[in-house]
Design an enzyme around this catalytic site. Structure first.
Site, PDB file in Angstrom:
ATOM      1  N   LYS A  62     -54.170  47.172  70.618  1.00  0.00           N
ATOM      2  CA  LYS A  62     -54.878  45.947  70.344  1.00  0.00           C
ATOM      3  C   LYS A  62     -54.411  44.853  71.285  1.00  0.00           C
ATOM      4  O   LYS A  62     -55.093  43.860  71.527  1.00  0.00           O
ATOM      5  CB  LYS A  62     -54.600  45.491  68.906  1.00  0.00           C
ATOM      6  CG  LYS A  62     -55.000  46.497  67.858  1.00  0.00           C
ATOM      7  CD  LYS A  62     -54.412  46.130  66.485  1.00  0.00           C
ATOM      8  CE  LYS A  62     -54.654  47.248  65.519  1.00  0.00           C
ATOM      9  NZ  LYS A  62     -53.728  47.176  64.358  1.00  0.00           N
ATOM     10  N   GLY A  63     -53.192  45.030  71.818  1.00  0.00           N
ATOM     11  CA  GLY A  63     -52.523  43.958  72.549  1.00  0.00           C
ATOM     12  C   GLY A  63     -53.277  43.439  73.758  1.00  0.00           C
ATOM     13  O   GLY A  63     -53.233  42.253  74.064  1.00  0.00           O
ATOM     14  N   GLU A  82     -53.625  45.654  80.296  1.00  0.00           N
ATOM     15  CA  GLU A  82     -52.580  45.800  79.272  1.00  0.00           C
ATOM     16  C   GLU A  82     -51.938  44.452  78.971  1.00  0.00           C
ATOM     17  O   GLU A  82     -51.985  43.542  79.789  1.00  0.00           O
ATOM     18  CB  GLU A  82     -51.501  46.762  79.778  1.00  0.00           C
ATOM     19  CG  GLU A  82     -51.428  48.083  79.049  1.00  0.00           C
ATOM     20  CD  GLU A  82     -50.900  48.008  77.624  1.00  0.00           C
ATOM     21  OE1 GLU A  82     -51.041  46.972  76.937  1.00  0.00           O
ATOM     22  OE2 GLU A  82     -50.328  49.011  77.185  1.00  0.00           O
ATOM     23  N   ASP A  83     -51.325  44.372  77.814  1.00  0.00           N
ATOM     24  CA  ASP A  83     -50.587  43.164  77.465  1.00  0.00           C
ATOM     25  C   ASP A  83     -49.242  43.116  78.187  1.00  0.00           C
ATOM     26  O   ASP A  83     -48.861  42.090  78.750  1.00  0.00           O
ATOM     27  CB  ASP A  83     -50.392  43.051  75.947  1.00  0.00           C
ATOM     28  CG  ASP A  83     -49.860  44.335  75.296  1.00  0.00           C
ATOM     29  OD1 ASP A  83     -49.557  45.324  76.010  1.00  0.00           O
ATOM     30  OD2 ASP A  83     -49.752  44.346  74.058  1.00  0.00           O
ATOM     31  N   LYS A  92     -41.844  43.446  82.131  1.00  0.00           N
ATOM     32  CA  LYS A  92     -40.386  43.339  81.960  1.00  0.00           C
ATOM     33  C   LYS A  92     -39.742  44.387  82.856  1.00  0.00           C
ATOM     34  O   LYS A  92     -39.387  45.480  82.400  1.00  0.00           O
ATOM     35  CB  LYS A  92     -40.000  43.661  80.511  1.00  0.00           C
ATOM     36  CG  LYS A  92     -40.335  42.617  79.486  1.00  0.00           C
ATOM     37  CD  LYS A  92     -39.606  42.977  78.180  1.00  0.00           C
ATOM     38  CE  LYS A  92     -40.444  42.727  76.982  1.00  0.00           C
ATOM     39  NZ  LYS A  92     -39.853  43.260  75.742  1.00  0.00           N
ATOM     40  N   PHE A 147     -38.008  40.098  73.402  1.00  0.00           N
ATOM     41  CA  PHE A 147     -39.178  40.580  72.670  1.00  0.00           C
ATOM     42  C   PHE A 147     -40.144  39.424  72.448  1.00  0.00           C
ATOM     43  O   PHE A 147     -39.821  38.456  71.774  1.00  0.00           O
ATOM     44  CB  PHE A 147     -38.773  41.215  71.336  1.00  0.00           C
ATOM     45  CG  PHE A 147     -39.906  41.973  70.724  1.00  0.00           C
ATOM     46  CD1 PHE A 147     -40.187  43.271  71.129  1.00  0.00           C
ATOM     47  CD2 PHE A 147     -40.724  41.373  69.778  1.00  0.00           C
ATOM     48  CE1 PHE A 147     -41.263  43.970  70.592  1.00  0.00           C
ATOM     49  CE2 PHE A 147     -41.803  42.067  69.237  1.00  0.00           C
ATOM     50  CZ  PHE A 147     -42.068  43.366  69.643  1.00  0.00           C
ATOM     51  N   ASP A 161     -47.711  41.608  69.346  1.00  0.00           N
ATOM     52  CA  ASP A 161     -47.352  41.450  67.933  1.00  0.00           C
ATOM     53  C   ASP A 161     -45.887  41.733  67.650  1.00  0.00           C
ATOM     54  O   ASP A 161     -45.196  42.407  68.422  1.00  0.00           O
ATOM     55  CB  ASP A 161     -48.172  42.413  67.075  1.00  0.00           C
ATOM     56  CG  ASP A 161     -47.719  43.863  67.262  1.00  0.00           C
ATOM     57  OD1 ASP A 161     -47.780  44.357  68.404  1.00  0.00           O
ATOM     58  OD2 ASP A 161     -47.267  44.484  66.274  1.00  0.00           O
ATOM     59  N   ARG A 218     -50.322  37.991  66.908  1.00  0.00           N
ATOM     60  CA  ARG A 218     -51.205  38.321  68.037  1.00  0.00           C
ATOM     61  C   ARG A 218     -52.091  37.134  68.418  1.00  0.00           C
ATOM     62  O   ARG A 218     -52.484  36.983  69.563  1.00  0.00           O
ATOM     63  CB  ARG A 218     -52.128  39.493  67.676  1.00  0.00           C
ATOM     64  CG  ARG A 218     -51.412  40.821  67.532  1.00  0.00           C
ATOM     65  CD  ARG A 218     -52.446  41.938  67.442  1.00  0.00           C
ATOM     66  NE  ARG A 218     -51.896  43.194  66.955  1.00  0.00           N
ATOM     67  CZ  ARG A 218     -51.283  44.104  67.725  1.00  0.00           C
ATOM     68  NH1 ARG A 218     -51.131  43.889  69.009  1.00  0.00           N
ATOM     69  NH2 ARG A 218     -50.825  45.219  67.203  1.00  0.00           N
TER      70      ARG A 218
END
Ligand code: IMP
Ligand code: MG
Length: 174
Positions: free
Chosen positions: A41-42, A97-98, A129, A150, A157, A163
């Site tokens: 979902k990201g 992508e997130d 990262k 993080f 999320d 989100r």
């Protein structure tokens, strides 16, 4: 234990950077069309904003992959929860992508998508990262390189929450 979110990248910073990436993609794909593959979902928030900034013809599809469990670390075992609706044959695929963290999810997905006969496959991630990488992944477009913290927001999320934040933040506990 209470949680707070510390802002790492403001809404303005994120939106400005997405506009720049959209312009770069529009240049790089000039005269072609681009097929955006959103990793749910990201990746969804980023993909919607990015798609609006791309001026070459755009088509979209969605897939969902998850590493098992809901912890803050990727397990390395990738499960395809939802596959794409459309074939990729001869398309210029751009995976959106997130975040690329260990790189395990993306190295698996890129290989799988590459086996479906696309004209090209590239990767665009909002966040990277690099310190955490355990698998080699070629990232073609990166929004921001961030330290090993993080993060949440803009699709990312923590246990399915946060989100919807319009910025990138770090969850802090006290
Ligand atoms: P990988 O370790 O590169 O395979 O990352 C897999 C997935 O873990 C990413 O697509 C995210 O969904 C999730 N993830 C990694 N780092 C973070 C983070 O800092 N915040 C939220 N999710 C993360
Ligand atoms: Mg993800």
């Amino acid at each position: 234990m209470s949680e707070r979110v510390r802002v790492m990248l403001t809404e303005q910073q994120v939106n400005d950077r997405i506009k720049e990436i959209g312009e770069q993609i529009s240049k790089d794909y000039a005269g072609k069309s681009v097929h955006l593959v959103c990793v749910l979902k990201g990746g969804s928030f980023f993909m919607c904003e990015l798609a609006k900034r791309i001026t070459v013809p755009v088509t979209l599809d969605f897939m969902s992959a998850s590493s098992y469990g809901s912890s803050t670390k990727s397990s390395g075992v990738v499960k395809i929860v939802k596959d794409l609706d459309e074939p990729l044959k001869d398309k210029n695929v751009l995976v959106v992508e997130d975040i690329v963290d260990s790189g395990r999810t993306l190295s698996y997905l890129l290989k799988m998508l590459g086996d479906r006969g696309p004209a090209s496959v590239k990767l665009c991630t909002l966040l990277d990262k690099p310190e955490r990488r355990v698998t080699d992944v070629k990232v073609d477009y990166t929004g921001f390189e961030i330290p090993d913290e993080f993060v949440v927001g803009y699709g990312l999320d923590y246990d399915q929450r946060y989100r919807n934040l319009p910025y990138i933040g770090v969850v802090e506990f006290d």
